[in-house]
Design a protein around this motif. Structure first.
Motif, short mmCIF file in Angstrom:
data_model
loop_
_atom_site.label_atom_id
_atom_site.label_comp_id
_atom_site.label_asym_id
_atom_site.label_seq_id
_atom_site.Cartn_x
_atom_site.Cartn_y
_atom_site.Cartn_z
N LEU A 64 69.60 67.34 88.95
CA LEU A 64 69.74 66.56 87.60
C LEU A 64 68.94 67.36 86.63
O LEU A 64 67.80 67.55 86.59
CB LEU A 64 68.92 65.17 87.97
N THR A 65 69.73 67.76 85.49
CA THR A 65 69.45 68.44 84.59
C THR A 65 68.45 67.48 83.66
O THR A 65 68.79 66.22 83.49
CB THR A 65 70.26 68.92 83.65
N THR A 66 67.23 67.97 83.09
CA THR A 66 66.27 67.48 82.30
C THR A 66 66.11 67.59 80.80
O THR A 66 66.78 68.60 80.40
CB THR A 66 64.94 67.36 82.97
N TYR A 67 65.49 66.93 80.04
CA TYR A 67 65.39 67.10 78.86
C TYR A 67 63.92 67.97 78.71
O TYR A 67 63.02 67.99 79.62
CB TYR A 67 65.06 65.96 77.96
N ALA A 68 63.73 68.76 77.56
CA ALA A 68 62.41 69.19 77.26
C ALA A 68 62.11 68.64 76.08
O ALA A 68 62.76 69.09 74.97
CB ALA A 68 62.78 70.96 77.33
N GLU A 69 61.23 67.92 76.12
CA GLU A 69 60.72 67.13 74.96
C GLU A 69 59.32 66.91 74.57
O GLU A 69 58.49 66.85 75.67
CB GLU A 69 61.45 65.54 74.76
N ARG A 70 58.88 66.73 73.32
CA ARG A 70 57.35 66.21 73.32
C ARG A 70 57.58 64.67 73.32
O ARG A 70 58.58 64.06 72.94
CB ARG A 70 57.21 66.57 71.52
N ALA A 71 56.34 64.17 74.01
CA ALA A 71 56.48 62.90 74.70
C ALA A 71 54.93 62.48 74.56
O ALA A 71 53.94 63.41 74.84
CB ALA A 71 57.13 62.68 75.90
N PHE A 114 57.23 67.81 77.64
CA PHE A 114 57.42 67.15 79.09
C PHE A 114 58.90 67.81 79.42
O PHE A 114 59.65 67.79 78.37
CB PHE A 114 57.47 65.76 79.16
N ALA A 115 59.15 68.08 80.62
CA ALA A 115 60.46 67.82 81.18
C ALA A 115 60.52 66.36 81.83
O ALA A 115 59.90 66.02 82.68
CB ALA A 115 60.40 69.03 82.28
N LEU A 116 61.42 65.75 81.30
CA LEU A 116 61.86 64.47 81.55
C LEU A 116 63.18 64.06 81.54
O LEU A 116 64.14 64.82 81.21
CB LEU A 116 61.08 63.48 80.51
N LEU A 117 63.43 62.86 82.24
CA LEU A 117 64.74 62.35 82.38
C LEU A 117 64.41 60.81 83.04
O LEU A 117 63.72 60.43 83.41
CB LEU A 117 65.43 62.81 83.55
N PRO A 118 65.27 60.30 81.97
CA PRO A 118 65.55 58.48 82.33
C PRO A 118 65.70 58.39 83.91
O PRO A 118 66.16 59.07 84.45
CB PRO A 118 66.86 57.99 81.60
N TYR A 119 64.54 57.53 84.40
CA TYR A 119 64.72 57.33 85.82
C TYR A 119 65.74 56.69 86.32
O TYR A 119 65.91 57.03 87.69
CB TYR A 119 63.25 56.50 86.13
N ASN A 120 66.62 56.18 85.78
CA ASN A 120 67.62 55.49 86.35
C ASN A 120 68.83 56.41 87.00
O ASN A 120 69.43 56.19 87.76
CB ASN A 120 68.41 54.49 85.45
N TYR A 121 68.85 57.80 86.31
CA TYR A 121 69.46 58.81 86.75
C TYR A 121 69.06 59.09 88.28
O TYR A 121 69.72 59.17 89.35
CB TYR A 121 69.37 60.21 86.27
N VAL A 122 67.62 59.21 88.42
CA VAL A 122 66.82 59.57 89.93
C VAL A 122 67.29 58.16 90.86
O VAL A 122 67.70 58.48 91.98
CB VAL A 122 65.43 59.54 89.61
#
Length: 248
Positions: A15-22, A31-39
């Motif tokens: 699952l590709t993720t975002y690289a974002e300030r959070a 952070f490397a992050l992704l909405p958990y509903n993908y997971v």
């Protein structure tokens, strides 16, 4: 691959993720992050989710280890990738992520790795194969129903081409959650458009001759009651894993 405790194994789905300030807790950092509903969608469909942060190297090695790939939604794709100047509404692009995901796709397709592109992921698939985007869809369709407001998902009715991969999974007509202000314009020569909204927006594309390469402009991960696309991806990924093992 990880065992599920039976004689079979669950496929590894990247699952590709975002690289974002959070911010979380006391931390305000990158952070490397992704909405958990993908997971959750991949896990509930029977796959093992593997999060893929955007980095500058390693796409070939990552693809070799995976059984399937989801290119997730997110920020606008840099229009320079398809030779256009930036529209005023094109904001917050992530060129590094664009390059990483394009490299993943470039290595995945020759291996016949199953790929599902979600929203931005469908756009990335089109751009990576030589297509272009409408940078601000309301300029084309003269309404904002595809993205009604900040963090508000629209509901789009999509007609799917009979006999297409998407229609085989979902039927010829489906109502889906969407959130996008960009969309596919010129379809890449290798891709085939197989889904359309009532206003003519291309909502699904496929790569003929491959086991499973499907891009959808909507957000299937937002519908927890409909896992069909993720289940189809997992099924195709399990078959790909089996074929890989047989060839070794």
């Amino acid at each position: 691959m990880a065992s599920n405790g039976s004689s079979t194994t669950r496929p590894l789905i990247g699952l590709t993720t975002y690289a974002e300030r959070a911010q979380t807790g006391v931390w305000d950092t990158d952070f490397a992050l992704l909405p958990y509903n993908y997971v959750e969608s991949v896990s509930r469909a029977g796959g093992v989710p593997v999060l893929l942060p955007p980095i500058e190297h390693g796409a070939e090695e990552v693809v070799a280890a995976l059984d399937g790939l989801v290119v997730s939604g997110g920020a606008d794709i840099d229009p320079a990738r398809y030779g256009h100047q930036s529209h005023p509404a094109t904001t917050a692009t992530r060129p590094g992520r664009d390059e990483w995901e394009a490299e993943l796709v470039r290595h995945a397709l020759p291996r016949d790795l199953p790929v599902l592109g979600v929203c931005r992921g469908a756009q990335l698939l089109n751009v990576a194969l030589g297509g272009t985007l409408h940078q601000h869809l309301p300029d084309v369709v003269e309404h904002e129903a595809h993205r009604p407001g900040p963090a508000v998902f629209g509901a789009t009715r999509v007609r799917l081409a009979a006999g297409s991969l998407a229609a085989t999974i979902l039927g010829d007509d489906v109502k889906v959650p969407c959130y996008h202000h960009q969309a596919l314009d010129r379809i890449a020569p290798a891709l085939t458009a197989t889904g359309w909204a009532t206003d003519g927006t291309v909502e699904a594309v496929e790569l003929p001759g491959h086991r499973f390469v499907l891009g959808v402009q909507w957000h299937p991960e937002q519908d927890a009651d409909d896992l069909r696309l993720f289940q189809a991806l997992v099924t195709a990924s399990s078959a790909a894993s089996h074929d890989k093992e047989e060839s070794q």
